[in-house]
Design an enzyme around this catalytic site. Structure first.
Site, PDB file in Angstrom:
ATOM      1  N   LYS A   1       0.879  -1.184   0.000  1.00 23.08           N
ATOM      2  CA  LYS A   1       0.000   0.000   0.000  1.00 23.08           C
ATOM      3  C   LYS A   1       0.904   1.218   0.000  1.00 23.08           C
ATOM      4  O   LYS A   1       1.970   1.204   0.621  1.00 23.08           O
ATOM      5  CB  LYS A   1      -0.855   0.030   1.265  1.00 23.08           C
ATOM      6  CG  LYS A   1      -1.835  -1.108   1.317  1.00 23.08           C
ATOM      7  CD  LYS A   1      -3.071  -0.708   2.088  1.00 23.08           C
ATOM      8  CE  LYS A   1      -4.074  -1.832   2.047  1.00 23.08           C
ATOM      9  NZ  LYS A   1      -4.678  -2.086   3.338  1.00 23.08           N
TER      10      LYS A   1
ATOM     11  N   HIS B   1       1.340   7.000   2.591  1.00 20.70           N
ATOM     12  CA  HIS B   1       0.584   8.249   2.442  1.00 20.70           C
ATOM     13  C   HIS B   1       0.860   9.189   3.605  1.00 20.70           C
ATOM     14  O   HIS B   1       1.636   8.863   4.505  1.00 20.70           O
ATOM     15  CB  HIS B   1      -0.908   7.956   2.283  1.00 20.70           C
ATOM     16  CG  HIS B   1      -1.483   7.179   3.414  1.00 20.70           C
ATOM     17  ND1 HIS B   1      -1.815   7.752   4.608  1.00 20.70           N
ATOM     18  CD2 HIS B   1      -1.747   5.848   3.531  1.00 20.70           C
ATOM     19  CE1 HIS B   1      -2.282   6.821   5.408  1.00 20.70           C
ATOM     20  NE2 HIS B   1      -2.248   5.666   4.793  1.00 20.70           N
TER      21      HIS B   1
ATOM     22  N   HIS C   1       0.829   8.052   7.272  1.00 20.71           N
ATOM     23  CA  HIS C   1       2.032   7.375   7.779  1.00 20.71           C
ATOM     24  C   HIS C   1       3.169   8.363   8.025  1.00 20.71           C
ATOM     25  O   HIS C   1       4.057   8.103   8.823  1.00 20.71           O
ATOM     26  CB  HIS C   1       2.499   6.287   6.812  1.00 20.71           C
ATOM     27  CG  HIS C   1       1.645   5.065   6.885  1.00 20.71           C
ATOM     28  ND1 HIS C   1       0.966   4.578   5.813  1.00 20.71           N
ATOM     29  CD2 HIS C   1       1.350   4.256   7.929  1.00 20.71           C
ATOM     30  CE1 HIS C   1       0.276   3.512   6.191  1.00 20.71           C
ATOM     31  NE2 HIS C   1       0.491   3.290   7.462  1.00 20.71           N
TER      32      HIS C   1
HETATM   33  N1  ARG Z   1       0.529  -1.154  10.122  1.00 18.30           N
HETATM   34  C1  ARG Z   1      -0.346  -0.396  10.961  1.00 18.30           C
HETATM   35  C2  ARG Z   1      -1.060   0.651  10.134  1.00 18.30           C
HETATM   36  O1  ARG Z   1      -0.616   1.032   9.079  1.00 18.30           O
HETATM   37  C3  ARG Z   1       0.379   0.283  12.105  1.00 18.30           C
HETATM   38  C4  ARG Z   1       1.099  -0.636  13.050  1.00 18.30           C
HETATM   39  C5  ARG Z   1       1.419   0.021  14.362  1.00 18.30           C
HETATM   40  N2  ARG Z   1       2.185  -0.826  15.256  1.00 18.30           N
HETATM   41  C6  ARG Z   1       1.706  -1.878  15.940  1.00 18.30           C
HETATM   42  N3  ARG Z   1       2.547  -2.565  16.693  1.00 18.30           N
HETATM   43  N4  ARG Z   1       0.456  -2.220  15.881  1.00 18.30           N
HETATM   44  O2  ARG Z   1      -2.084   1.158  10.554  1.00 18.30           O
END
Ligand code: ARG
Length: 572
Positions: free
Chosen positions: A126, A129, A132
């Site tokens: 993905k 964006h 992030h």
């Molecule tokens: N990949 C997730 C997202 O894009 C964020 C992960 C954050 N870290 C975790 N340990 N859950 O929303």
């Protein structure tokens, strides 16, 4: 010298029922200089000391023992006010900044303890964006702040590299994809395939079953599934790395969700042992009704693991591996419930370190003006945003300073800095609207404004050395600090002094915006000084004193900018 400590040490013996730390917290810096440089409001002490605030202030005044830093003390309307000797203060601050240089503002609060910072953590396949971006810049700044304060920061990129979406991607690729296009177009193509699967599945639901089956295969280590998955990860990482390089962000570990899959069975064993699991229509979950939260799904009917479960496994792994003093998770506020739920599960599992897990939520970002939305919809890709920022900065520089060297490099540092700064300029929990005009306003509360002020300080120091031979050397020896007693110079010194405290607050509140806002204050007070007080004057002593102040501003701005992830070019 820490003046709050000085004051607390002097006053503590005369005040009952309050710790030195609590006292330190009560001490203020009065906004009005007529109230002194530091002040202790005595209202909160009134109850326990059974005296009127003004009587307490008077008592403290009588008990005060003279100190070389203090000109006088006073008791006014319930406040105990302290007036510092400007000369002492100026010499002390300048001596400290010059001797500590790029360590000015740092402390050893962490004594080497580990702090894990889970940040950025984009999802594979993905696009990266601007949502992030927030996690990336807030997390990266916290990483630097903790390190500056003596902790060993461990940056973890918890990549979203596992989940049913990979089953979908595999199916889509097998039906409609080809290797050349994926190699050439990267994440764009992967996203197109993913969307296509969704569209097709509307009329052909069997595709969803196929996708689920492929994810199960992936979880079971099927060779083809693994190979394709690994390839999607590598393609995505290549693009993410471009962003991280541009932003100057680094990680100590890229252990994503997939890394923890093998640890899930032992977590489940432990959950079972604790009697926390419950069957519900074939799925297994943990009820959190007693804590007013919906249940946590641990694994699904087909046995595949979930986001929660992998987070629980990851936390246990991190505790074993890093024995962290704190483990922080930087994500949008939309995930708050997710973190509350599984933090609770960790506690119910009997881990006494559950309280060391901290969620650091932030608000949404949107973009001002419809023009900024991309042809693909409303998610603007970070890559586009950054290249536009660099381009726009280049135009501004071109207009301001057409003969500048390294235009390209400066445009990158300032353009990228503008985007980062605008992201960090408000309390993180606030939703932000990104505006080009604000982000790139060289006169506003922006990254370019602070960077430009830093470059102005550099330019004065270069001019003082008589040309392009580099900066003049500045020293605290023989400095006539009394020459910095005017309000503009003292205003700057007070701001410089506050830096250490602000960095510490930013760490406690997990709030980098405290530093960005501080930098704007410091830059503004320096610019007032710069406009009111000529620096390169004939009087050698005055010139030396003012140059020392300029050098301290340069050092403090640079240290602060570094903590929020901005470079400090010497010429803009
Ligand atoms: N990949 C997730 C997202 O894009 C964020 C992960 C954050 N870290 C975790 N340990 N859950 O929303």
């Amino acid at each position: 010298m820490n003046y709050k400590t000085l004051l607390a040490d002097h006053l503590a013996p005369h005040i009952e029922g309050i710790s030195r730390e609590q006292l330190m917290e009560l001490i203020e810096y009065p906004p009005n200089p007529q109230m002194g440089d530091l002040s202790l409001p005595c209202f909160k002490l009134s109850k326990q000391m059974r005296k009127a605030p003004q009587a307490i202030a008077e008592e403290l005044k009588t008990a005060w023992q003279p100190h070389e830093a203090v000109a006088k003390v006073d008791a006014v309307s319930g406040y105990f006010n302290v007036f510092l000797k400007p000369e002492f203060f100026a010499k002390d601050v300048i001596g400290e900044v010059l001797s500590r240089g790029d360590r000015y503002g740092s402390q050893d609060l962490g004594r080497g303890r580990n702090v894990v910072i889970d940040f950025s953590s984009p999802n594979i396949a993905k696009s990266f964006h601007i949502g992030h971006l927030r996690s990336t810049v807030i997390g990266s700044s916290l990483y630097k702040i903790f390190r500056f304060l003596g902790f060993n920061s461990v940056g973890v990129n918890h990549l979203g590299d596992w989940g049913t979406q990979f089953g979908k991607l595999i199916v889509a690729y097998k039906y409609w994809g080809n290797a050349e296009t994926v190699e050439a177009e990267g994440i764009d193509e992967l996203q197109r395939l993913y969307v296509k699967l969704h569209d097709e599945a509307e009329t052909n639901p069997a595709l969803e079953d196929e996708a689920r089956a492929w994810f199960v295969k992936l979880e079971q280590g099927d060779e083809e599934a693994r190979r394709l998955w690994k390839w999607f990860v590598d393609i995505s990482l290549k693009e993410f790395h471009k962003m991280y390089d541009l932003l100057g962000v680094r990680f100590d570990s890229y252990a994503g969700e997939s890394f923890y899959v093998d640890m899930v069975p032992s977590v489940i064993g432990k959950l079972e042992e604790k009697g926390l699991l419950e069957e519900d229509e074939g799925a297994t979950l943990i009820r959190l009704d007693d804590y007013n939260m919906p249940p946590v799904l641990v694994f699904k009917k087909d046995g595949s693991t979930l986001y929660h479960t992998r987070d629980i496994a990851a936390a246990i792994y991190r505790k074993d591996t890093y024995d962290f003093a704190k483990c922080v998770y930087v994500t949008d506020a939309g995930q708050s419930l997710h973190f509350q739920q599984w933090f609770k599960v960790i506690e119910l599992m009997g881990y006494d370190w559950a309280d060391k897990l901290v969620h650091v939520p932030f608000g949404k970002v949107s973009l001002e003006g419809a023009k900024l939305s991309t042809r693909k919809g409303n998610v603007i890709r970070l890559e586009e945003l950054l290249s536009q920022a660099i381009e726009k900065t280049r135009e501004i520089i071109e207009a301001k300073n057409p003969n500048m060297e390294n235009k390209e490099e400066v445009a990158r540092k300032v353009g990228v800095g503008a985007v980062i700064f605008s992201d960090l300029s408000n309390n993180r929990i606030k939703d932000i609207v990104f505006s080009w005009e604000d982000a790139l306003n060289f006169e506003g509360e922006s990254g370019p404004y602070v960077q430009y002020t830093h470059a102005r300080a550099c330019s004065v120091l270069r001019k003082a050395s008589g040309g392009d031979a580099g900066e003049i050397a500045v020293s605290a020896d023989g400095l006539d600090a009394g020459l910095l007693g005017n309000p503009e110079a003292l205003g700057v010194l007070k701001e410089i002094y506050l830096f250490t405290e602000r960095v510490e607050q930013a760490m406690h509140k997990l709030e980098p915006s405290i530093i960005s806002r501080y930098l704007v204050d410091l830059a503004q007070s320096f610019n007032r000084f710069y406009h009111e007080c000529p620096i390169l004057v004939d009087d050698a002593a005055l010139r030396a004193a003012r140059l020392a102040l300029v050098k301290c501003v340069q050092i403090t701005l640079r240290n602060g900018l570094a903590l929020i992830g901005l470079e400090a070019p010497e010429k803009i």
